[in-house]
Scaffold this active site. Structure first.
Site, PDB file in Angstrom:
ATOM      1  N   LYS A  57      52.656  36.085  34.283  1.00 51.87           N
ATOM      2  CA  LYS A  57      51.699  35.071  33.814  1.00 51.87           C
ATOM      3  C   LYS A  57      52.354  33.694  33.908  1.00 51.87           C
ATOM      4  O   LYS A  57      52.743  33.082  32.907  1.00 51.87           O
ATOM      5  CB  LYS A  57      51.219  35.388  32.396  1.00 51.87           C
ATOM      6  CG  LYS A  57      49.929  34.647  32.042  1.00 51.87           C
ATOM      7  CD  LYS A  57      49.256  35.269  30.843  1.00 51.87           C
ATOM      8  CE  LYS A  57      48.102  34.444  30.308  1.00 51.87           C
ATOM      9  NZ  LYS A  57      46.969  34.292  31.203  1.00 51.87           N
TER      10      LYS A  57
ATOM     11  N   GLU B  78      41.105  40.231  41.330  1.00 53.91           N
ATOM     12  CA  GLU B  78      40.722  39.835  39.967  1.00 53.91           C
ATOM     13  C   GLU B  78      40.083  38.460  40.035  1.00 53.91           C
ATOM     14  O   GLU B  78      39.976  37.861  41.110  1.00 53.91           O
ATOM     15  CB  GLU B  78      41.945  39.818  39.049  1.00 53.91           C
ATOM     16  CG  GLU B  78      42.996  38.798  39.455  1.00 53.91           C
ATOM     17  CD  GLU B  78      44.212  38.760  38.535  1.00 53.91           C
ATOM     18  OE1 GLU B  78      44.104  39.125  37.351  1.00 53.91           O
ATOM     19  OE2 GLU B  78      45.283  38.349  39.043  1.00 53.91           O
TER      20      GLU B  78
ATOM     21  N   LEU C  57      47.047  40.411  37.181  1.00 54.57           N
ATOM     22  CA  LEU C  57      47.678  40.264  35.877  1.00 54.57           C
ATOM     23  C   LEU C  57      47.164  41.399  34.984  1.00 54.57           C
ATOM     24  O   LEU C  57      45.960  41.680  34.973  1.00 54.57           O
ATOM     25  CB  LEU C  57      47.286  38.919  35.261  1.00 54.57           C
ATOM     26  CG  LEU C  57      47.916  38.667  33.894  1.00 54.57           C
ATOM     27  CD1 LEU C  57      49.394  38.333  34.026  1.00 54.57           C
ATOM     28  CD2 LEU C  57      47.194  37.543  33.161  1.00 54.57           C
TER      29      LEU C  57
ATOM     30  N   TYR D  20      53.043  31.370  30.407  1.00 57.80           N
ATOM     31  CA  TYR D  20      52.177  31.024  29.282  1.00 57.80           C
ATOM     32  C   TYR D  20      51.466  32.260  28.761  1.00 57.80           C
ATOM     33  O   TYR D  20      51.488  33.317  29.391  1.00 57.80           O
ATOM     34  CB  TYR D  20      51.166  29.945  29.687  1.00 57.80           C
ATOM     35  CG  TYR D  20      50.035  30.409  30.590  1.00 57.80           C
ATOM     36  CD1 TYR D  20      50.266  30.752  31.911  1.00 57.80           C
ATOM     37  CD2 TYR D  20      48.738  30.517  30.099  1.00 57.80           C
ATOM     38  CE1 TYR D  20      49.232  31.175  32.729  1.00 57.80           C
ATOM     39  CE2 TYR D  20      47.692  30.940  30.914  1.00 57.80           C
ATOM     40  CZ  TYR D  20      47.943  31.268  32.230  1.00 57.80           C
ATOM     41  OH  TYR D  20      46.923  31.696  33.029  1.00 57.80           O
TER      42      TYR D  20
HETATM   43  N1  PLP Z   1      43.772  37.502  35.280  1.00 62.41           N
HETATM   44  C1  PLP Z   1      44.130  36.213  35.345  1.00 62.41           C
HETATM   45  C2  PLP Z   1      44.523  35.614  36.664  1.00 62.41           C
HETATM   46  C3  PLP Z   1      44.160  35.432  34.173  1.00 62.41           C
HETATM   47  O1  PLP Z   1      44.530  34.135  34.238  1.00 62.41           O
HETATM   48  C4  PLP Z   1      43.769  36.015  32.949  1.00 62.41           C
HETATM   49  C5  PLP Z   1      43.766  35.235  31.698  1.00 62.41           C
HETATM   50  O2  PLP Z   1      44.124  34.102  31.657  1.00 62.41           O
HETATM   51  C6  PLP Z   1      43.379  37.354  32.943  1.00 62.41           C
HETATM   52  C7  PLP Z   1      43.403  38.075  34.127  1.00 62.41           C
HETATM   53  C8  PLP Z   1      42.958  38.040  31.665  1.00 62.41           C
HETATM   54  O3  PLP Z   1      44.060  38.238  30.823  1.00 62.41           O
HETATM   55  P1  PLP Z   1      43.883  38.360  29.235  1.00 62.41           P
HETATM   56  O4  PLP Z   1      42.886  39.449  29.008  1.00 62.41           O
HETATM   57  O5  PLP Z   1      45.230  38.701  28.741  1.00 62.41           O
HETATM   58  O6  PLP Z   1      43.376  37.022  28.769  1.00 62.41           O
END
Ligand code: PLP
Length: 285
Positions: A149, A182, A207, A33
Site C-alpha cells: 500500500k 481491481e 491490494l 499509507y
Molecule cells: N485496492 C486499492 C488500489 C486501494 O487503494 C484500496 C483502498 O484504498 C483498496 C483496494 C481497498 O482496500 P481497503 O478495503 O483496505 O480500504
C-alpha cells in the site's frame, strides 16, 4: 471547528500542517499509507490495518516509526481532536527527510508520520449505494507490487480521473489477458448469473483490501458461494451484479460497466445484503 493534523510528533492546525521539501514521500513517493474507517468515533479493523501497515513497511524496508500501541494512540487522538464520529483516519509513513539521493538514506534518518482524520457524509454514501455507481475499464499500467500500500498512486490518480471524465465513479484496471485486477481505490467483485461471487485472489496483482478480507467472513456467514479467481471484462459485462469494496465505501454496488447496465441496472440483492451485514463482522476498536 478547525481541523488538526498529526505531523512528526505534533498536533498542528491542518491548514499549516507541512512536511519538509526533502521528505522522501514528497520526492520519491517513498512511503506507505493506511485508511481506516471511523465509526462511532472508534477505529474499524485497526488490528488488520496495522498488520497490513507492518507488511507494507517491511516490504519496502522502512523502519516502523513507533510501536503499534503508540500509533494507535496517535490515530485515536487525531480522531478525537477532529471530533470525527463517522469518517476516515489517514496514516502515512515515509522513509523520512534526507538529501535527495535515490538510494536509502542512513539508518539514522527517522521515518516521517502524518495522520489526518475527516468526517464522511454517511447519508450521502448510503444514497449513492442505493443508486449504485458506474465504472469504466482502463488498461493495467501499474508496477507489479501493488500488494504494497504505497503512496505511489499516479496510475490510480489517472485512472480515477479517466472515470470521472467518463461520468463514472471508479475505474477498473484490466490486465493484458483481459482480466480485471481491481479498482483505482477499491477491490472489484462480480456475482455471476448462477449466483457465484467472484473476486481476484489477493496475490501480487491487487491490494489485499481489509474490507475484502472482512467480506470473506460475511460471505461465509451468509452461506454464499465464493470463488476467488480472476474474472474477465466480458464476465463482468454478463454478471448479475457487481460491486466494489474499500474502507471508505464498504460495499458499493456497481450498476454500469463501460456504459452497459449490470444485471437489471439496479444495485443487486447480494451486494446490498453484504453491505448491510458488514459491520457485524468488522472489529471495532
Ligand atoms: N485496492 C486499492 C488500489 C486501494 O487503494 C484500496 C483502498 O484504498 C483498496 C483496494 C481497498 O482496500 P481497503 O478495503 O483496505 O480500504
Amino acid at each position: 471547528m478547525s481541523r488538526i493534523a498529526y505531523v512528526n510528533g505534533r498536533y498542528v492546525s491542518h491548514r499549516e500542517a507541512a512536511v519538509h521539501v526533502e521528505d522522501r514521500g514528497y520526492q520519491f513517493a517513498d512511503g506507505v499509507y493506511e485508511v481506516c474507517e471511523v465509526r462511532d468515533g472508534r477505529l474499524v479493523d485497526e488490528r488488520r490495518h496495522f498488520d497490513r501497515l507492518a507488511r507494507s513497511l517491511g516490504e519496502l524496508r522502512i523502519r516502523p516509526p513507533m510501536s503499534r500501541a503508540a500509533l494507535g494512540i496517535v490515530l485515536r487522538e487525531t480522531v478525537r481532536r477532529n471530533r470525527v464520529r463517522a469518517g476516515i483516519v489517514y496514516l502515512q509513513v515515509t522513509r523520512g527527510v534526507a538529501r535527495r539521493e535515490h538510494a536509502f538514506p542512513p539508518s539514522s534518518v527517522s521515518p516521517s508520520v502524518v495522520v489526518t482524520a475527516r468526517a464522511l457524509d454517511l447519508a450521502g454514501r448510503d444514497s449513492t449505494a442505493e443508486q449504485g455507481i458506474a465504472v469504466v475499464t482502463v488498461a493495467e499500467n501499474r508496477w507489479p507490487r501493488v500488494d504494497i500500500k504505497s503512496v505511489s498512486l499516479l496510475p490510480n490518480v489517472l485512472a480515477k480521473e479517466a472515470a470521472h471524465e467518463a461520468g463514472a465513479k471508479e475505474a477498473w484496471f484490466v490486465d493484458a489477458e483481459g482480466y480485471v485486477t481491481e479498482g483505482s481505490s477499491t477491490n472489484a467483485w462480480i456475482v455471476t448469473r448462477d449466483g457465484k461471487i467472484l473476486t481476484r485472489p489477493a496475490d501480487h496483482g491487487i491490494l489485499r483490501g481489509i474490507t475484502r478480507t472482512v467480506l470473506l467472513d460475511v460471505i461465509a456467514a451468509q452461506q454464499l458461494t465464493l470463488e476467488e479467481r480472476a474474472f474477465t471484462v466480458e464476465e463482468a459485462y454478463a454478471a448479475r451484479e457487481a460491486f466494489v469494496t474499500s474502507a471508505s465505501q464498504i460495499v458499493m454496488p456497481v450498476v454500469r460497466i463501460d456504459g452497459r447496465p449490470v444485471g437489471n441496472g439496479a444495485p443487486g440483492l447480494v451486494a446490498s445484503a453484504l453491505r448491510r451485514d458488514f459491520h457485524r463482522h468488522a472489529e471495532l476498536g
